[in-house]
Design a protein around this motif. Structure first.
Motif, PDB file in Angstrom:
ATOM      1  N   PRO A 101      13.456  26.732  -6.501  1.00  0.00           N
ATOM      2  CA  PRO A 101      13.884  27.973  -5.852  1.00  0.00           C
ATOM      3  C   PRO A 101      13.165  28.211  -4.529  1.00  0.00           C
ATOM      4  CG  PRO A 101      12.297  28.450  -7.571  1.00  0.00           C
ATOM      5  CD  PRO A 101      12.566  26.977  -7.653  1.00  0.00           C
ATOM      6  N   CYS A 102      13.754  29.071  -3.725  1.00  0.00           N
ATOM      7  CA  CYS A 102      13.072  29.466  -2.496  1.00  0.00           C
ATOM      8  C   CYS A 102      11.724  30.082  -2.891  1.00  0.00           C
ATOM      9  CB  CYS A 102      13.929  30.481  -1.740  1.00  0.00           C
ATOM     10  SG  CYS A 102      13.158  31.000  -0.208  1.00  0.00           S
ATOM     11  N   SER A 103      11.776  31.049  -3.824  1.00  0.00           N
ATOM     12  CA  SER A 103      10.544  31.738  -4.244  1.00  0.00           C
ATOM     13  C   SER A 103      10.368  31.672  -5.747  1.00  0.00           C
ATOM     14  CB  SER A 103      10.617  33.229  -3.910  1.00  0.00           C
ATOM     15  OG  SER A 103      11.074  33.411  -2.613  1.00  0.00           O
ATOM     16  N   LEU A 125       8.806  19.583  -7.598  1.00  0.00           N
ATOM     17  CA  LEU A 125       9.287  20.960  -7.745  1.00  0.00           C
ATOM     18  C   LEU A 125       8.793  21.787  -6.566  1.00  0.00           C
ATOM     19  CD1 LEU A 125      10.500  23.278  -9.541  1.00  0.00           C
ATOM     20  CD2 LEU A 125       8.175  23.546 -10.473  1.00  0.00           C
ATOM     21  N   ARG A 126       9.702  22.514  -5.916  1.00  0.00           N
ATOM     22  CA  ARG A 126       9.292  23.417  -4.850  1.00  0.00           C
ATOM     23  C   ARG A 126       9.357  24.858  -5.343  1.00  0.00           C
ATOM     24  NH1 ARG A 126      11.873  25.242   0.138  1.00  0.00           N
ATOM     25  NH2 ARG A 126      11.158  27.231  -0.720  1.00  0.00           N
ATOM     26  N   GLY A 127       8.627  25.737  -4.688  1.00  0.00           N
ATOM     27  CA  GLY A 127       8.699  27.155  -5.006  1.00  0.00           C
ATOM     28  C   GLY A 127       7.719  27.890  -4.109  1.00  0.00           C
ATOM     29  N   PHE A 130       4.083  32.349  -1.133  1.00  0.00           N
ATOM     30  CA  PHE A 130       3.804  33.132   0.084  1.00  0.00           C
ATOM     31  C   PHE A 130       5.017  32.923   0.976  1.00  0.00           C
ATOM     32  CE2 PHE A 130      -0.304  32.246  -1.723  1.00  0.00           C
ATOM     33  CZ  PHE A 130      -1.053  33.394  -1.486  1.00  0.00           C
ATOM     34  N   LYS A 131       5.791  33.977   1.167  1.00  0.00           N
ATOM     35  CA  LYS A 131       7.060  33.818   1.884  1.00  0.00           C
ATOM     36  C   LYS A 131       7.004  34.364   3.307  1.00  0.00           C
ATOM     37  CE  LYS A 131       9.941  32.072   0.688  1.00  0.00           C
ATOM     38  NZ  LYS A 131      10.104  30.583   0.715  1.00  0.00           N
ATOM     39  N   PRO A 132       7.398  33.563   4.277  1.00  0.00           N
ATOM     40  CA  PRO A 132       7.444  34.042   5.668  1.00  0.00           C
ATOM     41  C   PRO A 132       8.769  34.759   5.909  1.00  0.00           C
ATOM     42  CG  PRO A 132       8.012  31.702   5.567  1.00  0.00           C
ATOM     43  CD  PRO A 132       7.841  32.170   4.151  1.00  0.00           C
ATOM     44  N   SER A 270      19.358  23.063   2.860  1.00  0.00           N
ATOM     45  CA  SER A 270      19.524  24.461   2.440  1.00  0.00           C
ATOM     46  C   SER A 270      19.252  25.403   3.604  1.00  0.00           C
ATOM     47  CB  SER A 270      18.574  24.776   1.277  1.00  0.00           C
ATOM     48  OG  SER A 270      18.742  23.835   0.248  1.00  0.00           O
ATOM     49  N   HIS A 271      18.061  25.289   4.218  1.00  0.00           N
ATOM     50  CA  HIS A 271      17.753  26.159   5.357  1.00  0.00           C
ATOM     51  C   HIS A 271      18.577  25.763   6.580  1.00  0.00           C
ATOM     52  CE1 HIS A 271      14.406  26.921   2.658  1.00  0.00           C
ATOM     53  NE2 HIS A 271      14.433  28.143   3.162  1.00  0.00           N
ATOM     54  N   ALA A 272      18.991  24.508   6.639  1.00  0.00           N
ATOM     55  CA  ALA A 272      19.760  24.044   7.793  1.00  0.00           C
ATOM     56  C   ALA A 272      21.147  24.680   7.840  1.00  0.00           C
ATOM     57  CB  ALA A 272      19.883  22.524   7.766  1.00  0.00           C
ATOM     58  N   VAL A 296      15.897  20.610  -1.564  1.00  0.00           N
ATOM     59  CA  VAL A 296      17.049  21.481  -1.806  1.00  0.00           C
ATOM     60  C   VAL A 296      16.627  22.711  -2.608  1.00  0.00           C
ATOM     61  CG1 VAL A 296      19.379  21.562  -2.779  1.00  0.00           C
ATOM     62  CG2 VAL A 296      18.484  19.405  -1.973  1.00  0.00           C
ATOM     63  N   GLU A 297      17.152  23.863  -2.209  1.00  0.00           N
ATOM     64  CA  GLU A 297      16.876  25.074  -2.988  1.00  0.00           C
ATOM     65  C   GLU A 297      17.870  25.192  -4.148  1.00  0.00           C
ATOM     66  OE1 GLU A 297      14.398  27.854   0.104  1.00  0.00           O
ATOM     67  OE2 GLU A 297      16.508  28.354  -0.154  1.00  0.00           O
ATOM     68  N   VAL A 298      17.306  25.391  -5.329  1.00  0.00           N
ATOM     69  CA  VAL A 298      18.111  25.506  -6.555  1.00  0.00           C
ATOM     70  C   VAL A 298      17.658  26.769  -7.277  1.00  0.00           C
ATOM     71  CG1 VAL A 298      18.679  24.425  -8.776  1.00  0.00           C
ATOM     72  CG2 VAL A 298      18.255  22.976  -6.767  1.00  0.00           C
ATOM     73  N   CYS A 307      15.252  35.700  -2.762  1.00  0.00           N
ATOM     74  CA  CYS A 307      15.208  35.136  -1.413  1.00  0.00           C
ATOM     75  C   CYS A 307      16.158  33.937  -1.326  1.00  0.00           C
ATOM     76  CB  CYS A 307      13.764  34.696  -1.137  1.00  0.00           C
ATOM     77  SG  CYS A 307      13.481  34.083   0.511  1.00  0.00           S
ATOM     78  N   ASP A 308      16.951  33.877  -0.288  1.00  0.00           N
ATOM     79  CA  ASP A 308      17.808  32.716   0.001  1.00  0.00           C
ATOM     80  C   ASP A 308      18.805  32.327  -1.102  1.00  0.00           C
ATOM     81  OD1 ASP A 308      16.755  32.545   2.517  1.00  0.00           O
ATOM     82  OD2 ASP A 308      15.458  30.826   2.114  1.00  0.00           O
ATOM     83  N   GLY A 309      19.334  33.336  -1.793  1.00  0.00           N
ATOM     84  CA  GLY A 309      20.336  33.052  -2.832  1.00  0.00           C
ATOM     85  C   GLY A 309      21.594  32.395  -2.272  1.00  0.00           C
ATOM     86  N   ALA A 310      22.014  32.822  -1.079  1.00  0.00           N
ATOM     87  CA  ALA A 310      23.283  32.325  -0.512  1.00  0.00           C
ATOM     88  C   ALA A 310      23.276  30.813  -0.286  1.00  0.00           C
ATOM     89  CB  ALA A 310      23.571  33.049   0.803  1.00  0.00           C
ATOM     90  N   GLN A 311      22.101  30.262  -0.090  1.00  0.00           N
ATOM     91  CA  GLN A 311      22.038  28.823   0.192  1.00  0.00           C
ATOM     92  C   GLN A 311      21.560  28.017  -1.010  1.00  0.00           C
ATOM     93  OE1 GLN A 311      19.318  29.315   3.474  1.00  0.00           O
ATOM     94  NE2 GLN A 311      17.570  28.540   2.332  1.00  0.00           N
ATOM     95  N   SER A 312      21.353  28.717  -2.153  1.00  0.00           N
ATOM     96  CA  SER A 312      20.812  28.017  -3.321  1.00  0.00           C
ATOM     97  C   SER A 312      21.926  27.433  -4.186  1.00  0.00           C
ATOM     98  CB  SER A 312      19.970  28.980  -4.162  1.00  0.00           C
ATOM     99  OG  SER A 312      18.889  29.447  -3.387  1.00  0.00           O
TER     100      SER A 312
END
Ligand code: PEP
Ligand code: MN
Length: 334
Positions: A101-103, A125-127, A130-132, A270-272, A296-298, A307-312
């Protein structure tokens, strides 16, 4: 400046030359290939007598490197670097998928997503903890609690973890984080780059929103100049006049970076793109373009993501694209 040594040079002769060069106040970076040893000289090399160096019995050739980035330059290190990410190699033919996930939002969310992305073939695994965020009123991440939950997901699944560090004062709580992400907004936070350059952590360095590849490489150089050479570059889209997508994925940067640097290049579709429906095509395109990995955000419930649901992608969509991506990887490996 690079000095290529002849294949039959002994270690003693090499060390003697290095000692002499270091005495001239330049740093020597050694790259040992199958046949040749390359000495990369960094610092003020203007006073080094090229002709004298070339005349030495053990020296094959000497060349000045005109680019301002030295340690990350492929001329200094012709072979691809393979970077260790908590036991998972990336680069030099080792392709890896980072997903999550993004967060980090809760224990159930991060552990559940970790289990499903692992089952689909993700290696890390990403997550974000601390979110900018552009707005100070948006969810800023769970901070230390988020990192603790990521650690728990790592314990349950065995997946190494990737998380963004924004402030060097938080470094202590990143001990269990295998790969520290430096986000797009901090790509040119030079004090942060210098600080992480003094650690031995693996760094995922994302390209800034409006930065050139040369600037990205100079940021990698900041980290390497401090002694940390464990760097993976990440293309995550740049800002252009196009607004249909969140950013514009500069996919041609993959072959360009492979030409300029030995560091691995990962693509973040995802962010692209900013839209989950566009992510799968760009995953396939990144694999076809020769990227060393993708991030990739999942999310298990994208509509309710903080955060960033639209691209997940959902875990099922991720699973589907992973299967298709395998076929692309197979085709480009042939
Ligand atoms: C992220 O990976 O969640 C992120 C914030 O990325 P970027 O720095 O590329 O915007
Ligand atoms: Mn995100």
């Amino acid at each position: 400046m690079i000095t290529v040594l002849k294949p039959n040079t002994t270690d003693e002769q090499r060390d003697h030359l290095i000692h002499w060069l270091e005495g001239q106040k330049v740093q020597v970076h050694i790259s040992q290939g199958d046949q040749y040893t390359i000495l990369g000289l960094v610092g003020d090399t203007t006073h080094i007598d090229i002709e004298l160096l070339e005349s030495l019995e053990i020296v094959q050739s000497v060349k000045r490197v005109s680019e301002p980035f030295k340690k990350c330059n492929r001329k200094f290190h012709p072979e691809d670097s393979v970077i260790d990410c908590g036991g998972v190699p990336i680069g030099g033919g080792h392709f890896a998928v980072i997903a999550g996930p993004c967060s980090v939002e809760s224990r159930d969310q991060i552990v559940g997503i970790a289990q499903s992305v692992k089952a689909s073939g993700a290696k890390l695994l990403r997550g974000g903890a601390f979110k900018p965020r552009t707005s100070p009123y948006d969810f800023q991440g769970l901070h230390a609690d988020g990192l603790a939950l990521l650690s728990e997901a790592k314990k349950v699944t065995g997946l190494p973890i990737v998380s963004e560090l924004m402030d060097i004062r938080d470094l202590d709580i990143f001990e269990d984080v295998d790969v520290i992400q430096i986000g797009a907004r901090n790509m040119q936070n030079f004090e942060l780059l210098k600080s992480i350059g003094r650690t031995n952590k693996t760094i995922l360095l994302k390209r800034g929103l409006a930065n050139t590849l040369k600037e990205l490489l100079m940021s990698a150089e900041y980290i390497m100049a401090g002694g940390n050479e464990n760097i993976i570059l990440c293309e995550r889209g740049i800002r252009t006049y196009e607004t249909y997508t969140r950013n514009t994925l500069d996919l041609s940067c993959v072959p360009v970076l492979h030409e300029l640097t030995h560091l691995p290049v990962v693509v973040d579709p995802s962010h692209a793109t900013g839209h989950s429906n566009l992510v799968p095509s760009m995953v396939l395109a990144a694999a076809a373009a020769g990227a060393d990995g993708i991030m990739v955000e999942v999310h298990n419930d994208p509509i309710h993501a903080l955060c960033d649901g639209a691209q997940s992608l959902t875990p099922a969509q991720f699973d589907d694209v992973m299967k298709r991506m395998e076929k692309v990887l197979e085709a480009v490996r042939q």
